[in-house]
Design a protein around this motif. Structure first.
Motif, PDB file in Angstrom:
ATOM      1  N   PRO A 332       0.803  -1.323  -0.011  1.00 17.97           N
ATOM      2  CA  PRO A 332       0.068   0.056   0.097  1.00 17.97           C
ATOM      3  C   PRO A 332       0.878   1.344  -0.062  1.00 17.97           C
ATOM      4  CG  PRO A 332      -0.794  -1.446   1.775  1.00 17.97           C
ATOM      5  CD  PRO A 332       0.782  -1.978   1.327  1.00 17.97           C
ATOM      6  N   PRO A 333       0.451   2.348  -0.481  1.00 12.37           N
ATOM      7  CA  PRO A 333       1.145   3.656  -0.426  1.00 12.37           C
ATOM      8  C   PRO A 333       1.418   3.948   0.716  1.00 12.37           C
ATOM      9  CG  PRO A 333      -0.770   3.952  -1.785  1.00 12.37           C
ATOM     10  CD  PRO A 333      -0.945   2.611  -1.144  1.00 12.37           C
ATOM     11  N   GLY A 334       2.663   4.350   1.301  1.00 10.13           N
ATOM     12  CA  GLY A 334       3.344   4.699   2.558  1.00 10.13           C
ATOM     13  C   GLY A 334       4.006   3.569   3.234  1.00 10.13           C
ATOM     14  N   ARG A 335       3.565   2.246   2.640  1.00  3.68           N
ATOM     15  CA  ARG A 335       4.055   1.169   3.140  1.00  3.68           C
ATOM     16  C   ARG A 335       5.143   0.342   2.379  1.00  3.68           C
ATOM     17  NH1 ARG A 335      -0.061  -1.130   6.384  1.00  3.68           N
ATOM     18  NH2 ARG A 335       1.227  -2.790   7.032  1.00  3.68           N
ATOM     19  N   ARG A 336       5.440   0.882   1.599  1.00  2.00           N
ATOM     20  CA  ARG A 336       6.733   0.182   0.964  1.00  2.00           C
ATOM     21  C   ARG A 336       7.903   0.233   1.510  1.00  2.00           C
ATOM     22  NH1 ARG A 336       6.264   3.046  -3.830  1.00  2.00           N
ATOM     23  NH2 ARG A 336       4.479   1.970  -4.176  1.00  2.00           N
ATOM     24  N   ARG A 337       8.591  -0.639   1.474  1.00  2.00           N
ATOM     25  CA  ARG A 337       9.924  -0.578   2.217  1.00  2.00           C
ATOM     26  C   ARG A 337      11.044  -0.085   1.259  1.00  2.00           C
ATOM     27  NH1 ARG A 337      13.617  -5.695   4.794  1.00  2.00           N
ATOM     28  NH2 ARG A 337      15.480  -4.522   5.172  1.00  2.00           N
ATOM     29  N   THR A 338      12.027   0.613   1.801  1.00  3.87           N
ATOM     30  CA  THR A 338      13.195   1.332   1.091  1.00  3.87           C
ATOM     31  C   THR A 338      14.608   0.683   1.634  1.00  3.87           C
ATOM     32  OG1 THR A 338      13.213   3.315   2.419  1.00  3.87           O
ATOM     33  CG2 THR A 338      12.085   3.451   0.424  1.00  3.87           C
ATOM     34  N   TRP A 339      15.214   0.177   0.705  1.00  2.00           N
ATOM     35  CA  TRP A 339      16.483  -0.691   1.188  1.00  2.00           C
ATOM     36  C   TRP A 339      17.870   0.223   1.309  1.00  2.00           C
ATOM     37  CZ3 TRP A 339      16.067  -6.077   2.169  1.00  2.00           C
ATOM     38  CH2 TRP A 339      14.847  -6.696   1.944  1.00  2.00           C
ATOM     39  N   THR A 340      18.394  -0.176   2.248  1.00  2.50           N
ATOM     40  CA  THR A 340      19.829   0.463   2.312  1.00  2.50           C
ATOM     41  C   THR A 340      20.708  -0.498   1.602  1.00  2.50           C
ATOM     42  OG1 THR A 340      20.782  -0.815   4.020  1.00  2.50           O
ATOM     43  CG2 THR A 340      19.563   1.533   4.672  1.00  2.50           C
ATOM     44  N   GLY A 341      21.715  -0.018   0.822  1.00  2.00           N
ATOM     45  CA  GLY A 341      22.776  -0.953   0.222  1.00  2.00           C
ATOM     46  C   GLY A 341      22.936  -2.151   1.002  1.00  2.00           C
ATOM     47  N   ARG A 342      23.627  -1.807   2.227  1.00  2.00           N
ATOM     48  CA  ARG A 342      23.950  -2.997   2.970  1.00  2.00           C
ATOM     49  C   ARG A 342      22.833  -4.132   3.151  1.00  2.00           C
ATOM     50  NH1 ARG A 342      27.721  -0.734   7.770  1.00  2.00           N
ATOM     51  NH2 ARG A 342      29.258   0.295   6.322  1.00  2.00           N
ATOM     52  N   GLU A 343      21.728  -3.483   3.649  1.00  2.00           N
ATOM     53  CA  GLU A 343      20.482  -4.653   3.490  1.00  2.00           C
ATOM     54  C   GLU A 343      20.106  -5.187   2.290  1.00  2.00           C
ATOM     55  OE1 GLU A 343      17.832  -1.741   6.874  1.00  2.00           O
ATOM     56  OE2 GLU A 343      17.616  -1.811   4.614  1.00  2.00           O
ATOM     57  N   LEU A 344      20.265  -4.605   1.351  1.00  2.00           N
ATOM     58  CA  LEU A 344      19.964  -5.322  -0.046  1.00  2.00           C
ATOM     59  C   LEU A 344      20.932  -6.198  -0.421  1.00  2.00           C
ATOM     60  CD1 LEU A 344      17.973  -5.457  -2.217  1.00  2.00           C
ATOM     61  CD2 LEU A 344      19.089  -3.477  -3.318  1.00  2.00           C
ATOM     62  N   LEU A 345      22.259  -5.905  -0.102  1.00  2.00           N
ATOM     63  CA  LEU A 345      23.356  -6.758  -0.357  1.00  2.00           C
ATOM     64  C   LEU A 345      23.345  -7.911   0.467  1.00  2.00           C
ATOM     65  CD1 LEU A 345      26.009  -7.243  -2.143  1.00  2.00           C
ATOM     66  CD2 LEU A 345      27.020  -6.160  -0.416  1.00  2.00           C
ATOM     67  N   ALA A 346      23.077  -7.967   1.710  1.00  2.00           N
ATOM     68  CA  ALA A 346      22.713  -9.004   2.609  1.00  2.00           C
ATOM     69  C   ALA A 346      21.644 -10.022   2.093  1.00  2.00           C
ATOM     70  CB  ALA A 346      22.595  -8.372   4.208  1.00  2.00           C
ATOM     71  N   GLU A 347      20.391  -9.206   1.650  1.00  2.00           N
ATOM     72  CA  GLU A 347      19.614 -10.076   1.136  1.00  2.00           C
ATOM     73  C   GLU A 347      20.012 -10.963   0.060  1.00  2.00           C
ATOM     74  OE1 GLU A 347      15.413 -11.319   1.372  1.00  2.00           O
ATOM     75  OE2 GLU A 347      16.512 -10.289   2.887  1.00  2.00           O
ATOM     76  N   LEU A 348      20.438 -10.104  -1.004  1.00  2.00           N
ATOM     77  CA  LEU A 348      20.855 -10.851  -2.158  1.00  2.00           C
ATOM     78  C   LEU A 348      21.945 -11.970  -2.087  1.00  2.00           C
ATOM     79  CD1 LEU A 348      20.769  -8.075  -4.845  1.00  2.00           C
ATOM     80  CD2 LEU A 348      18.804  -9.477  -4.002  1.00  2.00           C
ATOM     81  N   ALA A 349      22.796 -11.652  -1.473  1.00  2.00           N
ATOM     82  CA  ALA A 349      24.078 -12.599  -0.868  1.00  2.00           C
ATOM     83  C   ALA A 349      23.174 -13.827  -0.080  1.00  2.00           C
ATOM     84  CB  ALA A 349      25.128 -11.979   0.140  1.00  2.00           C
ATOM     85  N   SER A 350      22.203 -13.598   0.817  1.00  2.00           N
ATOM     86  CA  SER A 350      21.579 -14.664   1.477  1.00  2.00           C
ATOM     87  C   SER A 350      20.862 -15.603   0.412  1.00  2.00           C
ATOM     88  CB  SER A 350      20.626 -14.092   2.346  1.00  2.00           C
ATOM     89  OG  SER A 350      20.110 -15.338   2.970  1.00  2.00           O
ATOM     90  N   ALA A 351      20.220 -14.992  -0.673  1.00  2.00           N
ATOM     91  CA  ALA A 351      19.611 -15.641  -1.794  1.00  2.00           C
ATOM     92  C   ALA A 351      20.577 -16.655  -2.375  1.00  2.00           C
ATOM     93  CB  ALA A 351      18.922 -14.829  -2.615  1.00  2.00           C
ATOM     94  N   ARG A 352      21.721 -15.981  -2.667  1.00  2.00           N
ATOM     95  CA  ARG A 352      22.757 -16.838  -3.321  1.00  2.00           C
ATOM     96  C   ARG A 352      23.112 -17.772  -2.703  1.00  2.00           C
ATOM     97  NH1 ARG A 352      28.332 -14.157  -5.571  1.00  2.00           N
ATOM     98  NH2 ARG A 352      28.641 -15.358  -7.400  1.00  2.00           N
ATOM     99  N   ARG A 353      23.420 -17.782  -1.437  1.00  2.00           N
ATOM    100  CA  ARG A 353      23.855 -18.928  -0.591  1.00  2.00           C
ATOM    101  C   ARG A 353      22.854 -19.890  -0.413  1.00  2.00           C
ATOM    102  NH1 ARG A 353      25.794 -14.793   2.707  1.00  2.00           N
ATOM    103  NH2 ARG A 353      23.853 -14.939   4.001  1.00  2.00           N
ATOM    104  N   ASP A 354      21.397 -19.675  -0.270  1.00  2.00           N
ATOM    105  CA  ASP A 354      20.630 -20.467   0.071  1.00  2.00           C
ATOM    106  C   ASP A 354      19.992 -21.228  -1.153  1.00  2.00           C
ATOM    107  OD1 ASP A 354      20.579 -19.717   2.723  1.00  2.00           O
ATOM    108  OD2 ASP A 354      18.850 -18.294   2.507  1.00  2.00           O
ATOM    109  N   ARG A 355      20.482 -21.064  -2.378  1.00  2.00           N
ATOM    110  CA  ARG A 355      19.936 -21.678  -3.697  1.00  2.00           C
ATOM    111  C   ARG A 355      20.074 -23.059  -3.702  1.00  2.00           C
ATOM    112  NH1 ARG A 355      23.569 -23.286  -7.582  1.00  2.00           N
ATOM    113  NH2 ARG A 355      25.941 -22.397  -7.184  1.00  2.00           N
TER     114      ARG A 355
END
Length: 355
Positions: A332-355
């Motif tokens: 919903p408007p106003g509820r969308r998450r904005t990601w810092t670079g460190r948060e997003l990198l950790a999220e994507l690195a985790s996806a890579r490890r968990d594949r």
């Protein structure tokens, strides 16, 4: 026999008739730039066209005074029938709307009308050719960023030359763009160009998730590392597909992920052109999320996921980016998450490890 101008147009001949189907940010900007050199019709959403009929169209950059076209200088429409009689039709709809655009255009195209796809993604020109048999279809790419900064105001935030198929069908459009003062050049390998553009456009989603202006986002090493992860998956998929992306920048595509991971100071020196973006520039996907519109994520990271799957290659980072953008679309408007670079990198690195 009459004389000709420097671009081959007969002297005294009427300006070319050009219709722009999908007059959003890119379509309005290109149509506005072409208007002094061509008879242009902008075809877009009713709300957007109503603004242009009321306020006119203002085009801005960081390097030149604003250009304003009053309502009387514009021809606007909301239906593809307005393309009837055009010698050139620019298709600038989102990739998901290409088939519908072709179906809507078909009854109104003359036999020699040139249709040019100026869209993100790899398959739009092919879809247009399949849906419009017998019509000349040109593949093109727009290198620069355009964002809507207000009602009827569109800002070009970066530079580069428009690239079009190096074919006879493209020549009238190349001439019209050049007369309008736009940098344009024909290219013999548009397939390679499209894949190179896709490689760069993988940042669109990361920029949208960050909520930051492009220059600031690309200036952060963690965000660039996220882009490097996406590009590594893309390059592996391109190799399996047998495609070599064209070299559109000083750094060869194969080396770009390495350059992206450089420390900030060194990156700024090595990739000065990459950061030649003004402070207002943001990705089109950021704009789509802000306006509550569906994004083109399926034609960006989604394309890499599909291509990798065809060759039994993993693409967990791209798949996770698709999921994050879909979540953002649904928020919903106003509820969308904005990601810092460190948060997003950790999220994507985790996806890579968990594949």
């Amino acid at each position: 026999m009459g004389t000709a101008t420097g671009d081959g147009q007969p002297a005294g001949s009427p300006p070319p008739r050009i219709a722009v189907l999908g007059a959003g940010s890119i379509g309005c900007y290109l149509g506005g730039r072409l208007a002094p050199a061509a008879d242009v019709t902008l075809i877009g959403r009713p709300a957007g066209m109503a603004v242009l009929r009321d306020k006119g169209l203002t085009l801005t950059t960081s390097t030149a005074p604003p250009r304003h076209l009053p309502p009387t200088a514009l021809r606007t429409a909301t239906d593809a029938r307005a393309a009837a009689g055009a010698g050139i039709v620019l298709v600038t709809v989102k990739s998901g709307g290409t088939r519908t655009a072709a179906r809507d255009l078909a009854p109104y195209l003359g036999p020699q009308t040139v249709v040019c796809s100026l869209q993100n993604g790899l398959h739009n020109a092919r879809l247009l050719r399949e849906a419009l048999p017998g019509h000349p279809v040109v593949t093109g790419t727009v290198p620069f960023n355009v964002v809507q900064t207000g009602p009827g105001r569109f800002h070009q935030g970066s530079g580069g030359s428009l690239l079009l198929d190096d074919t006879p069908a493209a020549r009238p459009l190349v001439a019209a763009l050049a007369r309008a003062g736009l940098a344009v050049r024909p290219h013999a390998d548009m397939r390679g160009v499209q894949h190179a553009k896709l490689l760069m456009n993988l940042n669109n989603a990361l920029n949208a998730l960050s909520g930051l202006p492009l220059r600031r986002q690309l200036g952060e090493r963690a965000f660039r590392a996220c882009l490097a992860l996406c590009q590594r998956e893309a390059l592996a998929a391109f190799h399996a597909e047998g495609v070599t992306p064209a070299r559109l920048a000083p750094v060869p595509p194969a080396l770009t992920p390495h350059v992206l991971r450089l420390p900030d100071g060194l990156f700024r020196r090595v990739a000065r052109r990459t950061l030649a973006i003004d402070a207002e520039a943001r990705s089109s996907m950021w704009e789509d999320l802000q306006r509550g519109r569906p994004t083109e994520i399926g034609s960006l990271q989604g394309e890499i996921v599909a291509m990798a799957a065809r060759h039994a290659l993993p693409a967990p980072v791209s798949a996770r980016v698709v999921e994050l953008v879909r979540d953002a679309e649904a928020a919903p408007p106003g509820r969308r998450r904005t990601w810092t670079g460190r948060e997003l990198l950790a999220e994507l690195a985790s996806a890579r490890r968990d594949r």
